[in-house]
Scaffold this active site. Structure first.
Site, PDB file in Angstrom:
ATOM      1  NE  ARG A 160      -3.583  -2.298  -0.089  1.00 31.95           N
ATOM      2  CZ  ARG A 160      -3.049  -3.378  -0.645  1.00 31.95           C
ATOM      3  NH1 ARG A 160      -1.872  -3.337  -1.229  1.00 31.95           N
ATOM      4  NH2 ARG A 160      -3.687  -4.501  -0.656  1.00 31.95           N
ATOM      5  CB  SER A 234      -8.693  -1.095   3.974  1.00 34.39           C
ATOM      6  OG  SER A 234      -9.126  -2.345   3.517  1.00 34.39           O
ATOM      7  CD  GLU A 328      -5.390   0.777   2.459  1.00 28.63           C
ATOM      8  OE1 GLU A 328      -5.188  -0.225   3.163  1.00 28.63           O
ATOM      9  OE2 GLU A 328      -6.086   0.748   1.428  1.00 28.63           O
TER      10      GLU A 328
HETATM   11  C1  FAD Z   1     -15.447   0.235  -1.307  1.00 25.48           C
HETATM   12  C2  FAD Z   1     -13.973   0.443  -1.541  1.00 25.48           C
HETATM   13  C3  FAD Z   1     -13.145  -0.664  -1.690  1.00 25.48           C
HETATM   14  C4  FAD Z   1     -11.778  -0.492  -1.903  1.00 25.48           C
HETATM   15  N1  FAD Z   1     -11.000  -1.608  -2.052  1.00 25.48           N
HETATM   16  C5  FAD Z   1      -9.674  -1.464  -2.235  1.00 25.48           C
HETATM   17  C6  FAD Z   1      -8.854  -2.629  -2.388  1.00 25.48           C
HETATM   18  O1  FAD Z   1      -9.313  -3.751  -2.394  1.00 25.48           O
HETATM   19  N2  FAD Z   1      -7.517  -2.434  -2.540  1.00 25.48           N
HETATM   20  C7  FAD Z   1      -6.954  -1.193  -2.572  1.00 25.48           C
HETATM   21  O2  FAD Z   1      -5.728  -1.104  -2.702  1.00 25.48           O
HETATM   22  N3  FAD Z   1      -7.721  -0.078  -2.455  1.00 25.48           N
HETATM   23  C8  FAD Z   1      -9.063  -0.187  -2.289  1.00 25.48           C
HETATM   24  N4  FAD Z   1      -9.833   0.933  -2.142  1.00 25.48           N
HETATM   25  C9  FAD Z   1      -9.217   2.263  -2.195  1.00 25.48           C
HETATM   26  C10 FAD Z   1      -9.338   2.967  -3.573  1.00 25.48           C
HETATM   27  O3  FAD Z   1     -10.288   2.348  -4.367  1.00 25.48           O
HETATM   28  C11 FAD Z   1      -8.006   2.961  -4.322  1.00 25.48           C
HETATM   29  O4  FAD Z   1      -6.999   3.531  -3.544  1.00 25.48           O
HETATM   30  C12 FAD Z   1      -8.108   3.708  -5.661  1.00 25.48           C
HETATM   31  O5  FAD Z   1      -6.906   3.546  -6.367  1.00 25.48           O
HETATM   32  C13 FAD Z   1      -8.412   5.187  -5.486  1.00 25.48           C
HETATM   33  O6  FAD Z   1      -8.694   5.745  -6.763  1.00 25.48           O
HETATM   34  P1  FAD Z   1      -9.305   7.179  -6.902  1.00 25.48           P
HETATM   35  O7  FAD Z   1      -9.298   7.539  -8.339  1.00 25.48           O
HETATM   36  O8  FAD Z   1     -10.614   7.252  -6.228  1.00 25.48           O
HETATM   37  O9  FAD Z   1      -8.218   8.064  -6.124  1.00 25.48           O
HETATM   38  P2  FAD Z   1      -8.455   9.346  -5.240  1.00 25.48           P
HETATM   39  O10 FAD Z   1      -9.147   8.978  -3.977  1.00 25.48           O
HETATM   40  O11 FAD Z   1      -9.076  10.415  -6.066  1.00 25.48           O
HETATM   41  O12 FAD Z   1      -6.962   9.763  -4.894  1.00 25.48           O
HETATM   42  C14 FAD Z   1      -6.196   8.967  -4.011  1.00 25.48           C
HETATM   43  C15 FAD Z   1      -4.778   9.543  -3.919  1.00 25.48           C
HETATM   44  O13 FAD Z   1      -4.146   9.437  -5.194  1.00 25.48           O
HETATM   45  C16 FAD Z   1      -3.726  10.712  -5.671  1.00 25.48           C
HETATM   46  N5  FAD Z   1      -3.972  10.691  -7.128  1.00 25.48           N
HETATM   47  C17 FAD Z   1      -5.126  10.348  -7.753  1.00 25.48           C
HETATM   48  N6  FAD Z   1      -4.960  10.411  -9.082  1.00 25.48           N
HETATM   49  C18 FAD Z   1      -3.678  10.828  -9.305  1.00 25.48           C
HETATM   50  C19 FAD Z   1      -2.914  11.107 -10.480  1.00 25.48           C
HETATM   51  N7  FAD Z   1      -3.412  10.957 -11.692  1.00 25.48           N
HETATM   52  N8  FAD Z   1      -1.640  11.536 -10.306  1.00 25.48           N
HETATM   53  C20 FAD Z   1      -1.079  11.675  -9.070  1.00 25.48           C
HETATM   54  N9  FAD Z   1      -1.771  11.436  -7.942  1.00 25.48           N
HETATM   55  C21 FAD Z   1      -3.054  11.010  -8.041  1.00 25.48           C
HETATM   56  C22 FAD Z   1      -4.627  11.714  -4.941  1.00 25.48           C
HETATM   57  O14 FAD Z   1      -4.009  12.991  -4.866  1.00 25.48           O
HETATM   58  C23 FAD Z   1      -4.753  11.040  -3.589  1.00 25.48           C
HETATM   59  O15 FAD Z   1      -3.596  11.272  -2.813  1.00 25.48           O
HETATM   60  C24 FAD Z   1     -11.224   0.806  -1.955  1.00 25.48           C
HETATM   61  C25 FAD Z   1     -12.073   1.923  -1.817  1.00 25.48           C
HETATM   62  C26 FAD Z   1     -13.434   1.745  -1.617  1.00 25.48           C
HETATM   63  C27 FAD Z   1     -14.329   2.945  -1.481  1.00 25.48           C
END
Ligand code: FAD
Length: 332
Positions: A160, A234, A328
Protein backbone atom coordinates in the site's frame (compact mmCIF):
# COMPACT_ATOMS: atom_id res chain seq x y z
CA UNK A 1 -10.94 26.55 -18.54
CA UNK A 2 -13.47 26.87 -15.78
CA UNK A 3 -12.02 27.37 -12.27
CA UNK A 4 -14.80 27.07 -9.68
CA UNK A 5 -14.37 28.68 -6.27
CA UNK A 6 -15.20 27.08 -2.91
CA UNK A 7 -15.94 23.57 -4.16
CA UNK A 8 -17.48 20.96 -1.76
CA UNK A 9 -15.51 17.74 -1.20
CA UNK A 10 -18.83 15.94 -0.65
CA UNK A 11 -19.09 15.99 -4.47
CA UNK A 12 -15.58 14.61 -4.88
CA UNK A 13 -14.96 12.10 -2.12
CA UNK A 14 -16.67 8.78 -1.41
CA UNK A 15 -16.50 9.48 2.35
CA UNK A 16 -18.68 12.63 2.07
CA UNK A 17 -17.08 15.16 4.37
CA UNK A 18 -18.17 18.78 4.90
CA UNK A 19 -14.81 20.29 3.81
CA UNK A 20 -14.31 22.45 0.73
CA UNK A 21 -11.46 23.27 -1.68
CA UNK A 22 -10.65 26.91 -2.53
CA UNK A 23 -10.75 26.12 -6.26
CA UNK A 24 -11.68 23.23 -8.54
CA UNK A 25 -11.18 22.45 -12.22
CA UNK A 26 -11.28 19.47 -14.57
CA UNK A 27 -8.36 18.13 -16.59
CA UNK A 28 -9.42 16.39 -19.79
CA UNK A 29 -6.46 17.20 -22.05
CA UNK A 30 -2.77 17.38 -21.12
CA UNK A 31 -2.52 20.67 -23.02
CA UNK A 32 -4.58 22.24 -20.20
CA UNK A 33 -1.77 21.68 -17.71
CA UNK A 34 -0.02 25.00 -18.58
CA UNK A 35 -3.19 26.95 -17.82
CA UNK A 36 -3.69 25.04 -14.57
CA UNK A 37 -0.14 25.82 -13.47
CA UNK A 38 -0.45 29.52 -14.42
CA UNK A 39 -3.66 29.76 -12.39
CA UNK A 40 -2.12 28.06 -9.35
CA UNK A 41 1.03 30.25 -9.57
CA UNK A 42 -1.02 33.42 -9.94
CA UNK A 43 -3.06 32.61 -6.84
CA UNK A 44 -0.15 30.94 -5.04
CA UNK A 45 -2.12 27.72 -4.51
CA UNK A 46 -0.88 24.12 -4.32
CA UNK A 47 -2.35 21.63 -6.80
CA UNK A 48 -4.06 18.41 -5.74
CA UNK A 49 -4.91 15.98 -8.52
CA UNK A 50 -7.68 13.54 -7.69
CA UNK A 51 -9.56 10.76 -9.45
CA UNK A 52 -12.83 9.38 -8.11
CA UNK A 53 -12.05 10.39 -4.51
CA UNK A 54 -12.35 6.86 -3.11
CA UNK A 55 -9.11 7.01 -1.15
CA UNK A 56 -8.99 10.55 0.25
CA UNK A 57 -10.07 11.97 3.59
CA UNK A 58 -10.46 15.75 3.50
CA UNK A 59 -9.74 16.86 7.09
CA UNK A 60 -9.81 20.65 6.70
CA UNK A 61 -10.43 23.31 4.05
CA UNK A 62 -7.98 22.64 1.22
CA UNK A 63 -6.39 26.00 0.45
CA UNK A 64 -5.50 25.02 -3.07
CA UNK A 65 -6.68 23.95 -6.50
CA UNK A 66 -8.25 20.50 -6.81
CA UNK A 67 -7.81 19.09 -10.31
CA UNK A 68 -10.33 16.38 -11.21
CA UNK A 69 -8.79 13.88 -13.59
CA UNK A 70 -10.74 13.19 -16.78
CA UNK A 71 -7.82 12.10 -19.00
CA UNK A 72 -9.14 9.22 -21.11
CA UNK A 73 -7.84 6.76 -23.68
CA UNK A 74 -6.40 3.24 -24.03
CA UNK A 75 -3.54 2.69 -26.48
CA UNK A 76 -2.10 -0.68 -27.56
CA UNK A 77 1.69 -0.31 -27.79
CA UNK A 78 2.05 -3.94 -28.82
CA UNK A 79 0.12 -7.18 -28.25
CA UNK A 80 0.97 -7.33 -24.54
CA UNK A 81 1.79 -3.69 -23.71
CA UNK A 82 -0.99 -1.18 -23.09
CA UNK A 83 -0.78 2.50 -22.18
CA UNK A 84 -3.83 3.75 -20.28
CA UNK A 85 -4.69 7.38 -19.59
CA UNK A 86 -4.85 7.99 -15.86
CA UNK A 87 -8.49 9.12 -15.68
CA UNK A 88 -9.88 5.84 -17.01
CA UNK A 89 -11.99 3.88 -14.52
CA UNK A 90 -9.99 1.00 -13.03
CA UNK A 91 -12.68 -1.69 -13.05
CA UNK A 92 -13.72 -0.86 -16.62
CA UNK A 93 -10.07 -1.26 -17.64
CA UNK A 94 -9.84 -4.65 -15.87
CA UNK A 95 -12.91 -5.77 -17.87
CA UNK A 96 -11.28 -4.42 -21.05
CA UNK A 97 -8.13 -6.50 -20.44
CA UNK A 98 -10.14 -9.69 -20.07
CA UNK A 99 -12.10 -8.95 -23.26
CA UNK A 100 -8.74 -8.51 -25.03
CA UNK A 101 -7.28 -11.74 -23.58
CA UNK A 102 -4.73 -10.02 -21.36
CA UNK A 103 -4.76 -11.66 -17.98
CA UNK A 104 -3.59 -11.04 -14.42
CA UNK A 105 -5.62 -8.04 -13.28
CA UNK A 106 -8.74 -10.11 -12.57
CA UNK A 107 -7.89 -10.41 -8.84
CA UNK A 108 -8.15 -6.60 -8.68
CA UNK A 109 -11.69 -6.45 -10.08
CA UNK A 110 -14.15 -3.98 -8.56
CA UNK A 111 -11.57 -1.81 -6.82
CA UNK A 112 -13.13 1.66 -7.17
CA UNK A 113 -11.22 4.61 -8.61
CA UNK A 114 -9.09 5.59 -11.57
CA UNK A 115 -6.16 3.87 -13.27
CA UNK A 116 -3.85 6.78 -12.36
CA UNK A 117 -4.54 6.46 -8.63
CA UNK A 118 -3.75 2.72 -8.68
CA UNK A 119 0.04 3.11 -8.38
CA UNK A 120 -0.23 5.72 -5.58
CA UNK A 121 -0.85 3.13 -2.89
CA UNK A 122 -0.03 0.16 -5.11
CA UNK A 123 -3.61 -1.11 -5.01
CA UNK A 124 -3.91 -4.73 -4.08
CA UNK A 125 -6.47 -7.40 -3.28
CA UNK A 126 -6.94 -11.16 -3.25
CA UNK A 127 -3.25 -11.96 -3.48
CA UNK A 128 -2.34 -9.51 -6.25
CA UNK A 129 -0.95 -5.98 -6.63
CA UNK A 130 -1.04 -3.54 -9.54
CA UNK A 131 2.76 -3.09 -9.40
CA UNK A 132 3.33 -6.60 -10.79
CA UNK A 133 1.83 -5.46 -14.10
CA UNK A 134 3.26 -1.95 -14.43
CA UNK A 135 6.04 -1.31 -16.93
CA UNK A 136 6.28 2.48 -16.61
CA UNK A 137 4.42 5.55 -15.46
CA UNK A 138 4.34 8.84 -17.37
CA UNK A 139 3.97 11.88 -15.10
CA UNK A 140 3.96 15.61 -15.28
CA UNK A 141 6.58 16.79 -12.77
CA UNK A 142 5.17 19.94 -11.15
CA UNK A 143 8.60 20.85 -9.74
CA UNK A 144 10.40 20.95 -13.10
CA UNK A 145 7.38 21.64 -15.33
CA UNK A 146 8.27 18.71 -17.61
CA UNK A 147 7.15 15.19 -18.46
CA UNK A 148 8.98 12.42 -16.58
CA UNK A 149 8.87 8.67 -17.20
CA UNK A 150 9.41 6.36 -14.23
CA UNK A 151 9.98 2.63 -14.72
CA UNK A 152 8.41 0.25 -12.19
CA UNK A 153 11.70 -0.30 -10.35
CA UNK A 154 11.96 3.48 -9.75
CA UNK A 155 8.50 3.76 -8.16
CA UNK A 156 9.31 2.37 -4.68
CA UNK A 157 6.33 0.01 -4.69
CA UNK A 158 5.57 -1.75 -1.42
CA UNK A 159 2.55 -2.81 0.63
CA UNK A 160 0.00 0.00 0.00
CA UNK A 161 2.77 2.44 -0.82
CA UNK A 162 5.00 3.95 -3.51
CA UNK A 163 7.11 7.07 -3.98
CA UNK A 164 3.89 8.87 -5.02
CA UNK A 165 2.04 8.19 -1.75
CA UNK A 166 3.15 11.18 0.33
CA UNK A 167 4.36 13.36 -2.50
CA UNK A 168 2.33 15.84 -4.52
CA UNK A 169 5.05 16.64 -7.08
CA UNK A 170 3.65 14.43 -9.84
CA UNK A 171 0.49 14.30 -11.90
CA UNK A 172 0.32 10.76 -13.27
CA UNK A 173 -0.77 11.09 -16.89
CA UNK A 174 -0.71 7.46 -17.98
CA UNK A 175 0.23 3.99 -16.79
CA UNK A 176 1.79 1.45 -19.16
CA UNK A 177 0.97 -2.18 -18.33
CA UNK A 178 2.99 -5.20 -19.42
CA UNK A 179 1.07 -8.48 -19.59
CA UNK A 180 2.59 -11.96 -19.61
CA UNK A 181 2.28 -14.36 -22.50
CA UNK A 182 1.92 -17.30 -20.05
CA UNK A 183 -0.22 -15.81 -17.25
CA UNK A 184 -0.89 -17.98 -14.19
CA UNK A 185 -4.24 -18.15 -12.48
CA UNK A 186 -3.80 -16.85 -8.93
CA UNK A 187 -6.25 -18.30 -6.41
CA UNK A 188 -3.96 -18.75 -3.42
CA UNK A 189 -5.69 -16.09 -1.31
CA UNK A 190 -7.67 -17.64 1.57
CA UNK A 191 -11.18 -16.31 0.92
CA UNK A 192 -10.83 -16.96 -2.82
CA UNK A 193 -9.82 -20.58 -2.15
CA UNK A 194 -12.77 -20.92 0.26
CA UNK A 195 -15.20 -19.58 -2.36
CA UNK A 196 -13.87 -22.08 -4.92
CA UNK A 197 -14.17 -24.95 -2.43
CA UNK A 198 -17.67 -23.93 -1.19
CA UNK A 199 -18.96 -23.74 -4.76
CA UNK A 200 -17.50 -27.16 -5.66
CA UNK A 201 -15.51 -25.59 -8.51
CA UNK A 202 -12.89 -27.80 -10.10
CA UNK A 203 -9.59 -25.89 -9.79
CA UNK A 204 -8.23 -27.55 -12.93
CA UNK A 205 -10.91 -25.90 -15.07
CA UNK A 206 -10.65 -22.40 -13.57
CA UNK A 207 -10.31 -19.52 -16.03
CA UNK A 208 -9.17 -15.92 -15.51
CA UNK A 209 -12.79 -14.91 -16.14
CA UNK A 210 -13.91 -17.21 -13.29
CA UNK A 211 -11.49 -15.45 -10.93
CA UNK A 212 -12.92 -12.08 -12.04
CA UNK A 213 -16.47 -13.34 -11.28
CA UNK A 214 -15.50 -14.93 -7.94
CA UNK A 215 -13.59 -11.85 -6.75
CA UNK A 216 -16.54 -9.62 -7.77
CA UNK A 217 -18.94 -11.89 -5.89
CA UNK A 218 -16.83 -11.97 -2.71
CA UNK A 219 -16.33 -8.19 -2.76
CA UNK A 220 -20.06 -7.51 -3.14
CA UNK A 221 -20.74 -9.75 -0.12
CA UNK A 222 -17.86 -8.55 2.06
CA UNK A 223 -17.75 -4.77 1.54
CA UNK A 224 -20.41 -2.12 2.18
CA UNK A 225 -21.41 -0.21 -0.96
CA UNK A 226 -19.76 3.20 -0.64
CA UNK A 227 -22.67 4.89 -2.41
CA UNK A 228 -25.01 3.75 0.39
CA UNK A 229 -22.53 3.78 3.30
CA UNK A 230 -19.88 6.39 2.47
CA UNK A 231 -16.40 4.88 2.97
CA UNK A 232 -12.92 4.65 1.44
CA UNK A 233 -12.50 0.86 1.62
CA UNK A 234 -9.90 -0.20 4.20
CA UNK A 235 -9.29 2.72 6.54
CA UNK A 236 -6.40 0.94 8.30
CA UNK A 237 -3.44 -0.99 6.89
CA UNK A 238 -2.47 -4.44 8.08
CA UNK A 239 0.60 -4.24 10.30
CA UNK A 240 3.89 -5.56 8.93
CA UNK A 241 6.74 -5.92 11.45
CA UNK A 242 10.21 -7.40 11.31
CA UNK A 243 10.72 -10.43 13.54
CA UNK A 244 12.84 -8.25 15.83
CA UNK A 245 10.12 -5.59 16.13
CA UNK A 246 7.57 -8.30 16.79
CA UNK A 247 9.69 -9.93 19.51
CA UNK A 248 9.82 -6.62 21.39
CA UNK A 249 6.02 -6.45 21.71
CA UNK A 250 4.62 -7.35 25.10
CA UNK A 251 1.44 -9.03 23.88
CA UNK A 252 -0.68 -10.81 26.43
CA UNK A 253 -3.60 -11.36 24.04
CA UNK A 254 -3.99 -14.22 21.52
CA UNK A 255 -3.27 -12.61 18.17
CA UNK A 256 -2.89 -14.65 14.98
CA UNK A 257 0.13 -13.72 12.87
CA UNK A 258 1.13 -14.55 9.29
CA UNK A 259 4.57 -14.87 7.79
CA UNK A 260 5.17 -12.59 4.80
CA UNK A 261 8.65 -13.23 3.46
CA UNK A 262 10.92 -12.44 6.41
CA UNK A 263 8.31 -10.24 8.06
CA UNK A 264 5.33 -10.81 10.28
CA UNK A 265 1.90 -9.59 9.25
CA UNK A 266 -0.86 -8.87 11.75
CA UNK A 267 -4.46 -8.47 10.59
CA UNK A 268 -5.74 -4.99 11.45
CA UNK A 269 -9.32 -6.27 10.98
CA UNK A 270 -8.72 -8.92 13.67
CA UNK A 271 -7.49 -6.30 16.17
CA UNK A 272 -10.36 -3.89 15.45
CA UNK A 273 -12.93 -6.64 15.88
CA UNK A 274 -11.24 -8.10 18.95
CA UNK A 275 -11.35 -4.77 20.77
CA UNK A 276 -15.04 -4.26 20.06
CA UNK A 277 -15.01 -1.60 17.31
CA UNK A 278 -16.73 -3.55 14.53
CA UNK A 279 -20.27 -2.18 14.13
CA UNK A 280 -19.61 0.56 16.75
CA UNK A 281 -20.96 4.04 15.95
CA UNK A 282 -20.16 7.38 17.55
CA UNK A 283 -22.22 10.30 16.20
CA UNK A 284 -21.99 10.24 12.43
CA UNK A 285 -18.90 8.02 12.22
CA UNK A 286 -18.51 4.31 12.84
CA UNK A 287 -16.96 1.02 11.82
CA UNK A 288 -19.04 -1.02 9.41
CA UNK A 289 -20.75 -4.08 10.89
CA UNK A 290 -19.94 -5.83 7.58
CA UNK A 291 -16.15 -5.32 7.60
CA UNK A 292 -13.92 -4.26 10.50
CA UNK A 293 -11.45 -2.31 8.33
CA UNK A 294 -14.12 -0.08 6.83
CA UNK A 295 -14.88 3.22 8.54
CA UNK A 296 -18.24 4.64 7.44
CA UNK A 297 -20.02 7.96 7.81
CA UNK A 298 -23.79 8.23 8.26
CA UNK A 299 -24.24 11.93 7.40
CA UNK A 300 -21.92 14.52 5.88
CA UNK A 301 -19.25 14.77 8.57
CA UNK A 302 -16.35 17.13 9.30
CA UNK A 303 -13.10 15.34 8.47
CA UNK A 304 -11.59 16.10 11.87
CA UNK A 305 -14.41 14.09 13.52
CA UNK A 306 -13.47 11.14 11.33
CA UNK A 307 -9.83 11.53 12.27
CA UNK A 308 -10.64 11.81 15.99
CA UNK A 309 -12.65 8.58 15.82
CA UNK A 310 -9.88 6.77 13.91
CA UNK A 311 -7.27 7.97 16.41
CA UNK A 312 -9.37 6.66 19.30
CA UNK A 313 -9.19 3.20 17.74
CA UNK A 314 -5.46 3.50 17.03
CA UNK A 315 -4.69 4.67 20.59
CA UNK A 316 -6.82 2.03 22.30
CA UNK A 317 -5.30 -0.83 20.30
CA UNK A 318 -1.82 0.58 20.91
CA UNK A 319 -2.40 0.77 24.67
CA UNK A 320 -3.67 -2.84 24.74
CA UNK A 321 -1.07 -4.42 22.43
CA UNK A 322 1.76 -2.01 21.62
CA UNK A 323 0.75 -2.38 17.96
CA UNK A 324 0.23 0.90 16.11
CA UNK A 325 -2.29 0.82 13.28
CA UNK A 326 -1.68 3.14 10.34
CA UNK A 327 -4.32 4.98 8.33
CA UNK A 328 -4.41 3.82 4.69
CA UNK A 329 -6.13 6.64 2.69
CA UNK A 330 -4.53 10.00 1.92
CA UNK A 331 -5.39 12.68 4.50
CA UNK A 332 -5.92 16.09 2.95
C1 FAD B 1 -15.45 0.23 -1.31
C2 FAD B 1 -13.97 0.44 -1.54
C3 FAD B 1 -13.14 -0.66 -1.69
C4 FAD B 1 -11.78 -0.49 -1.90
N1 FAD B 1 -11.00 -1.61 -2.05
C5 FAD B 1 -9.67 -1.46 -2.23
C6 FAD B 1 -8.85 -2.63 -2.39
O1 FAD B 1 -9.31 -3.75 -2.39
N2 FAD B 1 -7.52 -2.43 -2.54
C7 FAD B 1 -6.95 -1.19 -2.57
O2 FAD B 1 -5.73 -1.10 -2.70
N3 FAD B 1 -7.72 -0.08 -2.46
C8 FAD B 1 -9.06 -0.19 -2.29
N4 FAD B 1 -9.83 0.93 -2.14
C9 FAD B 1 -9.22 2.26 -2.19
C10 FAD B 1 -9.34 2.97 -3.57
O3 FAD B 1 -10.29 2.35 -4.37
C11 FAD B 1 -8.01 2.96 -4.32
O4 FAD B 1 -7.00 3.53 -3.54
C12 FAD B 1 -8.11 3.71 -5.66
O5 FAD B 1 -6.91 3.55 -6.37
C13 FAD B 1 -8.41 5.19 -5.49
O6 FAD B 1 -8.69 5.75 -6.76
P1 FAD B 1 -9.30 7.18 -6.90
O7 FAD B 1 -9.30 7.54 -8.34
O8 FAD B 1 -10.61 7.25 -6.23
O9 FAD B 1 -8.22 8.06 -6.12
P2 FAD B 1 -8.46 9.35 -5.24
O10 FAD B 1 -9.15 8.98 -3.98
O11 FAD B 1 -9.08 10.41 -6.07
O12 FAD B 1 -6.96 9.76 -4.89
C14 FAD B 1 -6.20 8.97 -4.01
C15 FAD B 1 -4.78 9.54 -3.92
O13 FAD B 1 -4.15 9.44 -5.19
C16 FAD B 1 -3.73 10.71 -5.67
N5 FAD B 1 -3.97 10.69 -7.13
C17 FAD B 1 -5.13 10.35 -7.75
N6 FAD B 1 -4.96 10.41 -9.08
C18 FAD B 1 -3.68 10.83 -9.30
C19 FAD B 1 -2.91 11.11 -10.48
N7 FAD B 1 -3.41 10.96 -11.69
N8 FAD B 1 -1.64 11.54 -10.31
C20 FAD B 1 -1.08 11.67 -9.07
N9 FAD B 1 -1.77 11.44 -7.94
C21 FAD B 1 -3.05 11.01 -8.04
C22 FAD B 1 -4.63 11.71 -4.94
O14 FAD B 1 -4.01 12.99 -4.87
C23 FAD B 1 -4.75 11.04 -3.59
O15 FAD B 1 -3.60 11.27 -2.81
C24 FAD B 1 -11.22 0.81 -1.96
C25 FAD B 1 -12.07 1.92 -1.82
C26 FAD B 1 -13.43 1.75 -1.62
C27 FAD B 1 -14.33 2.94 -1.48
Amino acid sequence: MNFIEDYPFSELSSLRTTETASFFCELSDINQIDEIISFSNEKNLPILIIGEGTNIVPTKTFQGLVVFNKLLGIKEIDKMTIEVASGENWHDFVEWTLRHKMFGLENLALIPGTVGAGPIQNIGAYGSEISSFIKKITCFDLKTGSIKVLYANECGFGYRTSIFKDCSDYIILSVTFQFKTDPKINYSYGSLEDEIYNNNINEDNLTHGDIFDLVSKIRKKALPDYKEFPNVGSFFKNVVLTKEEFSKLDITEEIPVYLEGDDIKISAAFLIEKFGWKGYREGNVGISDQHALVLVTYEETPGDEILKFANKIINQIFSMTGIKLEIEPTLI
